[in-house]
Scaffold this active site. Structure first.
Site, PDB file in Angstrom:
ATOM      1  NE  ARG A  10      -2.856  -0.510   3.154  1.00 22.57           N
ATOM      2  CZ  ARG A  10      -3.625  -1.095   4.233  1.00 22.57           C
ATOM      3  NH1 ARG A  10      -4.941  -0.976   3.761  1.00 22.57           N
ATOM      4  NH2 ARG A  10      -3.135  -1.976   5.063  1.00 22.57           N
ATOM      5  CB  VAL A  13       7.998   1.033  -3.419  1.00 21.38           C
ATOM      6  CG1 VAL A  13       8.625   0.095  -4.256  1.00 21.38           C
ATOM      7  CG2 VAL A  13       9.001   2.318  -3.593  1.00 21.38           C
ATOM      8  CB  THR A  37       2.628  -3.585   9.603  1.00 22.54           C
ATOM      9  OG1 THR A  37       2.492  -2.422   8.680  1.00 22.54           O
ATOM     10  CG2 THR A  37       3.805  -4.453   8.677  1.00 22.54           C
ATOM     11  CD  GLN A  73       5.188  -2.678   6.005  1.00 21.18           C
ATOM     12  OE1 GLN A  73       4.501  -3.123   5.076  1.00 21.18           O
ATOM     13  NE2 GLN A  73       5.271  -1.840   6.794  1.00 21.18           N
ATOM     14  NE  ARG A 102      19.455  -2.069  -2.302  1.00 21.27           N
ATOM     15  CZ  ARG A 102      18.930  -0.973  -2.025  1.00 21.27           C
ATOM     16  NH1 ARG A 102      19.928  -0.161  -1.693  1.00 21.27           N
ATOM     17  NH2 ARG A 102      17.772  -0.464  -2.144  1.00 21.27           N
ATOM     18  CB  CYS A 135      16.255   4.313  -6.855  1.00 20.92           C
ATOM     19  SG  CYS A 135      16.573   5.689  -5.658  1.00 20.92           S
ATOM     20  CD  GLN A 162      20.212  10.543  -5.499  1.00 19.36           C
ATOM     21  OE1 GLN A 162      21.333  10.459  -5.480  1.00 19.36           O
ATOM     22  NE2 GLN A 162      19.336   9.739  -4.682  1.00 19.36           N
ATOM     23  N   PRO A 190       1.487  40.240  -9.180  1.00 20.17           N
ATOM     24  CG  PRO A 190      -0.423  40.047 -10.639  1.00 20.17           C
ATOM     25  CD  PRO A 190       0.023  40.590  -9.208  1.00 20.17           C
ATOM     26  CD  GLU A 238      21.246   7.421  -2.753  1.00 20.10           C
ATOM     27  OE1 GLU A 238      20.891   6.734  -1.623  1.00 20.10           O
ATOM     28  OE2 GLU A 238      20.437   7.299  -3.720  1.00 20.10           O
ATOM     29  NE  ARG A 264      16.430  13.705  -1.713  1.00 14.94           N
ATOM     30  CZ  ARG A 264      16.180  12.193  -1.920  1.00 14.94           C
ATOM     31  NH1 ARG A 264      16.164  11.977  -3.038  1.00 14.94           N
ATOM     32  NH2 ARG A 264      16.783  11.669  -0.962  1.00 14.94           N
ATOM     33  CG  HIS A 271      16.589   9.572  -8.512  1.00 10.29           C
ATOM     34  ND1 HIS A 271      15.840  10.211  -7.950  1.00 10.29           N
ATOM     35  CD2 HIS A 271      17.132   8.529  -7.780  1.00 10.29           C
ATOM     36  CE1 HIS A 271      15.761   9.925  -6.685  1.00 10.29           C
ATOM     37  NE2 HIS A 271      16.521   8.769  -6.682  1.00 10.29           N
ATOM     38  CD  GLN A 347      12.853   6.711  -6.234  1.00 10.63           C
ATOM     39  OE1 GLN A 347      11.488   7.306  -6.562  1.00 10.63           O
ATOM     40  NE2 GLN A 347      13.198   5.834  -5.402  1.00 10.63           N
TER      41      GLN A 347
HETATM   42  N1  HSE Z   1      18.095   6.365  -1.539  1.00  6.07           N
HETATM   43  C1  HSE Z   1      17.426   6.757  -2.547  1.00  6.07           C
HETATM   44  C2  HSE Z   1      17.059   8.511  -2.552  1.00  6.07           C
HETATM   45  C3  HSE Z   1      16.319   6.197  -3.102  1.00  6.07           C
HETATM   46  O1  HSE Z   1      17.080   8.906  -1.481  1.00  6.07           O
HETATM   47  O2  HSE Z   1      16.808   9.049  -3.486  1.00  6.07           O
HETATM   48  C4  HSE Z   1      16.015   4.780  -3.208  1.00  6.07           C
HETATM   49  O3  HSE Z   1      17.087   3.997  -3.524  1.00  6.07           O
END
Ligand code: HSE
Length: 369
Positions: A10, A13, A37, A73, A102, A135, A162, A190, A238, A264, A271, A347
Site C-alpha cells: 500500500r 513503491v 502491519t 515494507q 543487499r 534506485c 535526485q 503579478p 547514497e 536532492r 533521478h 525512480q
Molecule cells: N536512496 C534513494 C534516494 C532512494 O534517497 O533518492 C532509493 O534507492
C-alpha cells in the site's frame, strides 16, 4: 499454485508494484496473500486468494506458508522478520525492495536487463534472497552498465540530481507544499520585476511558515547536496552505494571505482545523473553509442543536440515511463578516454518496483509455475 505473500503493497513503491503487476497480469496463475502491519483482518485487494482478508505481517507461520514473499515494507520490517523466518527453517524466496540484505553474500541484487544471467545462475545454485538495488545505482546501471560489461570503464564519477520520491511519499507532498508557499506571495503582485520576484522567493524560503518537517530545509527553489546518512571518508551512504552496488550488480572483479556527489533536487520522481567515465581505451563515440543503444529494450541513446536533449532527456519527458535515456554523450576536453554522459530514469519504476516484478516472473519460469 505458487503462494506469493505481498507485504508493504500500500506504500508508494508497493502501489507502483501493484499497478505494474496488474498491467502485466502478474496475479494470474499465482495465489496472492496480502499482509498488513497495521490492518490485519481488514479487506484485501480483489486479487487476494485468501478470503480477501489481510493477514498479520508479523505472523511468522502465515508468512512461512508462502513460497515467495515480496516486501516493499521497508528495512525495519525486513530486519524484524527475515532472520526469524530463515531460522525457523523457511526455504521460500524473499524478494525485497529494502537495502537491508543487499550486500549479504547470499543475496543477489536484481536488475535483470543487465544481470539476468547472474540471477539465473544464482537461482540454479539455490539462492533464495533477491533484493532490488538502490534506485540511483539501478538507473545508472540500466543506462551505462553495458560499458562496464564490455570492460571499457576504468572508473566513473556520477553527480546526481535526485527526485523527492527517493526520500518517500511525505517528501513529495512537502515539496509541492513548499512550491505553493513560494508562489503564493507572487500571486498578490503579478507584475513585479525579476529582482522583486527573487526577493519574494528568498523571503518565502527563509520564513518559518514554509513546511520543512521532512527535508529539514526548503528544497523548492533550492537543492540539497546531501542524500542519506554520513559515512566515513566524507561520503554519504547514497554515494557509498554507488561503488558497492554497481560492482555487485554487475559481478565485477576487480572492482571498478565509482564515486560522486549525490544531490536532492526539486523534481518529483525521476533521478538524473551527470557521468564522467574514464574509458580503458580510446573508443570511438559511434561504437559507444552502439553498445549503449543495444544494451536492452529500454535503452535509448539521445543525440547530443539541444532539441533532442530538451525533448527526451528531462524528468518531465521520462516520468512514468520505463525508458532509460542516456545522452549528452561526448568526449570531454580532459582527453580522448574521458566520456561525458547524462541519464534520466523513473525512480519508482526501474529504480524500485520493476526489478521486483520481473524477479517474480523469472522465478516463476525457474520453478515452472
Ligand atoms: N536512496 C534513494 C534516494 C532512494 O534517497 O533518492 C532509493 O534507492
Amino acid at each position: 499454485m505458487l503462494r506469493v505473500g505481498m507485504i508493504g503493497w500500500r506504500g508508494m513503491v508497493g502501489s507502483v508494484l501493484m499497478q505494474r503487476m496488474r498491467e502485466e497480469d502478474a496475479f494470474s496463475g499465482i495465489e496472492a496473500i496480502f499482509f498488513s502491519t497495521s490492518n490485519a483482518g481488514g479487506p484485501a485487494p480483489a486479487e487476494s486468494a485468501d478470503g480477501a482478508v489481510l493477514r498479520d505481517a508479523s505472523d511468522l507461520k502465515k508468512l512461512a506458508a508462502c513460497d515467495v514473499l515480496m516486501s516493499c515494507q521497508g528495512g525495519d520490517y525486513t530486519s524484524q522478520v527475515f532472520g526469524p523466518l530463515r531460522t525457523s527453517g523457511w526455504k521460500g524466496y524473499w524478494i525485497d525492495a529494502a537495502s537491508t540484505l543487499r550486500m549479504e553474500p547470499d543475496a543477489v541484487i536484481v536488475l535483470d536487463p543487465v544481470n539476468g544471467a547472474l540471477i539465473r545462475e544464482a537461482l540454479a545454485q539455490g539462492t533464495r534472497t533477491f533484493v532490488g538495488g538502490n534506485c540511483t545505482v539501478s538507473l545508472m546501471v540500466m543506462a551505462v552498465g553495458a560499458l562496464f560489461q564490455a570492460g571499457l570503464v576504468e572508473w566513473m564519477t556520477t553527480m546526481t540530481y535526485q527526485a523527492a520520491s527517493g526520500a518517500g511519499a511525505a517528501h513529495m507532498q512537502e515539496l509541492v507544499r513548499q512550491m505553493e508557499c513560494l508562489v503564493e506571495p507572487t500571486r498578490a503582485s503579478p507584475s513585479e520585476t525579476a529582482l522583486e520576484l527573487d526577493r519574494m522567493m528568498i523571503e518565502a524560503q527563509r520564513t518559518d511558515s514554509i513546511p520543512t518537517r521532512e527535508f529539514g530545509v526548503p528544497l523548492a527553489g533550492s537543492l540539497l547536496p546531501w542524500v542519506d546518512r554520513d559515512m566515513p571518508d566524507g561520503q554519504t551512504r547514497e554515494e557509498w552505494k554507488g561503488m558497492a552496488e554497481t560492482n555487485k550488480i554487475l559481478g565485477l572483479y576487480p572492482q571498478v571505482p565509482v564515486d560522486g556527489i549525490c544531490v536532492r533536487v526539486g523534481t518529483m520522481r525521476c533521478h538524473s545523473q551527470g557521468l564522467c567515465i574514464k574509458l580503458t581505451k580510446d573508443v570511438p563515440l559511434k561504437d559507444i553509442e552502439q553498445i549503449l543503444a543495444g544494451a536492452h529494450a529500454w535503452a535509448r541513446v539521445i543525440p547530443n543536440d539541444k532539441e533532442s536533449t530538451l525533448r527526451c532527456l528531462t524528468p518531465t519527458a521520462v516520468s512514468g515511463t520505463l525508458m532509460v535515456p542516456v545522452g549528452r554523450l561526448h568526449k570531454l576536453k580532459l582527453g580522448p578516454k574521458y566520456l561525458g554522459a547524462f541519464t534520466v530514469g523513473d525512480q519508482l519504476l526501474w529504480g524500485a518496483a520493476e526489478p521486483l516484478l520481473r524477479m517474480l516472473s523469472i522465478l516463476r519460469s525457474h520453478i515452472g509455475s
